[in-house]
Enzyme design. Structure first.
Site, PDB file in Angstrom:
ATOM      1  N   ASP A 157       8.629  -6.288   7.767  1.00 27.74           N
ATOM      2  CA  ASP A 157       8.114  -4.948   7.501  1.00 27.74           C
ATOM      3  C   ASP A 157       9.131  -4.144   6.694  1.00 27.74           C
ATOM      4  O   ASP A 157      10.315  -4.474   6.670  1.00 27.74           O
ATOM      5  CB  ASP A 157       7.789  -4.242   8.830  1.00 27.74           C
ATOM      6  CG  ASP A 157       6.822  -3.073   8.631  1.00 27.74           C
ATOM      7  OD1 ASP A 157       6.098  -3.066   7.615  1.00 27.74           O
ATOM      8  OD2 ASP A 157       6.787  -2.177   9.489  1.00 27.74           O
ATOM      9  N   GLU A 158       8.662  -3.108   6.055  1.00 28.12           N
ATOM     10  CA  GLU A 158       9.511  -2.244   5.202  1.00 28.12           C
ATOM     11  C   GLU A 158      10.268  -3.087   4.176  1.00 28.12           C
ATOM     12  O   GLU A 158      11.443  -2.849   3.888  1.00 28.12           O
ATOM     13  CB  GLU A 158      10.495  -1.425   6.062  1.00 28.12           C
ATOM     14  CG  GLU A 158       9.857  -0.638   7.197  1.00 28.12           C
ATOM     15  CD  GLU A 158       9.047   0.574   6.743  1.00 28.12           C
ATOM     16  OE1 GLU A 158       9.025   0.865   5.534  1.00 28.12           O
ATOM     17  OE2 GLU A 158       8.401   1.194   7.614  1.00 28.12           O
ATOM     18  N   ALA A 159       9.561  -4.078   3.611  1.00 27.40           N
ATOM     19  CA  ALA A 159      10.211  -5.039   2.711  1.00 27.40           C
ATOM     20  C   ALA A 159      10.672  -4.404   1.400  1.00 27.40           C
ATOM     21  O   ALA A 159      11.490  -4.996   0.691  1.00 27.40           O
ATOM     22  CB  ALA A 159       9.253  -6.201   2.432  1.00 27.40           C
ATOM     23  N   GLY A 191      -1.231   2.030   6.558  1.00 29.63           N
ATOM     24  CA  GLY A 191      -1.343   1.225   7.776  1.00 29.63           C
ATOM     25  C   GLY A 191      -0.628  -0.115   7.699  1.00 29.63           C
ATOM     26  O   GLY A 191      -1.016  -1.065   8.381  1.00 29.63           O
ATOM     27  N   LYS A 192       0.431  -0.175   6.901  1.00 33.33           N
ATOM     28  CA  LYS A 192       1.133  -1.454   6.730  1.00 33.33           C
ATOM     29  C   LYS A 192       1.776  -1.947   8.019  1.00 33.33           C
ATOM     30  O   LYS A 192       1.683  -3.127   8.350  1.00 33.33           O
ATOM     31  CB  LYS A 192       2.221  -1.332   5.648  1.00 33.33           C
ATOM     32  CG  LYS A 192       1.665  -1.187   4.246  1.00 33.33           C
ATOM     33  CD  LYS A 192       2.763  -1.055   3.234  1.00 33.33           C
ATOM     34  CE  LYS A 192       3.709   0.078   3.569  1.00 33.33           C
ATOM     35  NZ  LYS A 192       3.050   1.390   3.674  1.00 33.33           N
ATOM     36  N   SER A 193       2.457  -1.067   8.739  1.00 34.94           N
ATOM     37  CA  SER A 193       3.133  -1.496   9.963  1.00 34.94           C
ATOM     38  C   SER A 193       2.123  -1.889  11.035  1.00 34.94           C
ATOM     39  O   SER A 193       2.350  -2.815  11.811  1.00 34.94           O
ATOM     40  CB  SER A 193       4.070  -0.401  10.479  1.00 34.94           C
ATOM     41  OG  SER A 193       5.123  -0.197   9.548  1.00 34.94           O
ATOM     42  N   ASP A 214       0.973   5.802   4.048  1.00 35.28           N
ATOM     43  CA  ASP A 214       0.213   5.751   5.304  1.00 35.28           C
ATOM     44  C   ASP A 214      -1.037   4.890   5.202  1.00 35.28           C
ATOM     45  O   ASP A 214      -2.081   5.207   5.756  1.00 35.28           O
ATOM     46  CB  ASP A 214      -0.091   7.146   5.881  1.00 35.28           C
ATOM     47  CG  ASP A 214      -0.748   8.047   4.871  1.00 35.28           C
ATOM     48  OD1 ASP A 214      -1.034   7.584   3.769  1.00 35.28           O
ATOM     49  OD2 ASP A 214      -0.982   9.223   5.211  1.00 35.28           O
ATOM     50  N   GLY A 230       0.856  -1.186   0.000  1.00 36.32           N
ATOM     51  CA  GLY A 230       0.000   0.000   0.000  1.00 36.32           C
ATOM     52  C   GLY A 230       0.888   1.231   0.000  1.00 36.32           C
ATOM     53  O   GLY A 230       2.105   1.105   0.062  1.00 36.32           O
ATOM     54  N   THR A 231       0.291   2.420  -0.081  1.00 39.18           N
ATOM     55  CA  THR A 231       1.095   3.648  -0.040  1.00 39.18           C
ATOM     56  C   THR A 231       1.598   3.895   1.376  1.00 39.18           C
ATOM     57  O   THR A 231       1.336   3.105   2.276  1.00 39.18           O
ATOM     58  CB  THR A 231       0.265   4.855  -0.515  1.00 39.18           C
ATOM     59  OG1 THR A 231      -0.981   4.819   0.156  1.00 39.18           O
ATOM     60  CG2 THR A 231       0.069   4.818  -2.017  1.00 39.18           C
TER      61      THR A 231
END
Ligand SMILES: [Zn+2]
Length: 223
Positions: A86-88, A14-16, A12, A9-10
């Site tokens: 995360d932050e892949a 909410g990925k984290s 913000d 997703g972009t």
């Protein structure tokens, strides 16, 4: 069967938050996982969400080897059921290949979370490799909005408030427009990020610029 899943997703979207929620859900079922991140906004070795949740994580440096790490841990008797990555987008293509091997050969589920494209609208190498290899790529349902109200699909970088489309791919900042949240780069430039729709990304029309233009008596400078 273990799976390699890429949730994207972009900035913000909410990925984290979803990464931490996924970890919580699996841990609550008694599964044992490990968390990884790279260049998180809160600093090294922490997964942090904009909603305030945090968890300790292993920092993925460019020379980190997921295969080696996993084989070593299992050899030492550790149990691992899943990875949260995360932050892949910041991982190398080689590291994504290692993750696919961990899934296939060691039957460990790998859940990756990351941004698809950088501020130049180009795929991050790690994200490109994930799209190529993942069993499933899912676009997050929590959608970020451009200042105009349209769905934000692109990430813009601003330096001292001006949108740029060239520069180092990895400069960590935040989407928060509060200057306190902006990262001071080595040359003391305030770097920040903002999500925009494609049209406003193409036009370089950030929220601040749109505000300035709307207050200006000049005609709109659209080409
Ligand atoms: Zn827009």
């Amino acid at each position: 069967m273990a799976e390699l899943i890429f949730r994207t997703g972009t900035m913000d979207a909410g990925k984290s938050t979803l990464a931490l929620q996924t970890n919580h859900n699996h841990a609550a079922r008694g599964r044992v996982g490990r968390l990884f991140t790279s260049h998180d906004r809160a600093g090294a070795a922490v997964v942090s969400s904009r909603l305030g949740l945090t968890a300790l994580a292993q920092e993925v440096e460019p020379d980190f080897d997921f295969w080696r790490y996993t084989v070593d841990a299992l050899t030492q008797g550790a149990r691992i059921d899943y990875f949260i990555c995360d932050e892949a987008q910041f991982y190398t293509a080689e590291q994504v290949d290692q993750l696919a091997k961990v899934v296939d050969e060691l039957q460990i589920d790998v859940f990756c979370f990351g941004i698809l494209t950088d501020f130049r609208t180009r795929l991050f190498p790690g994200s490109a490799r994930l799209v190529e290899l993942a069993d499933r790529t899912e676009v997050l349902q929590v959608e970020a909005l451009c200042w105009c109200g349209k769905r934000a699909t692109h990430n813009a970088r601003t330096e001292d408030g001006v949108m740029v489309t060239e520069g180092e791919v990895i400069v960590v900042g935040d989407v928060d427009t509060d200057p306190e949240a902006a990262v001071h780069a080595a040359d003391d430039v305030d770097v920040a990020y903002e999500v925009l729709c494609r049209q406003h990304h193409r036009r370089g029309m950030t929220a601040a610029r749109a505000r300035a233009v709307s207050l200006s008596p000049e005609p709109l400078p659209f080409p």
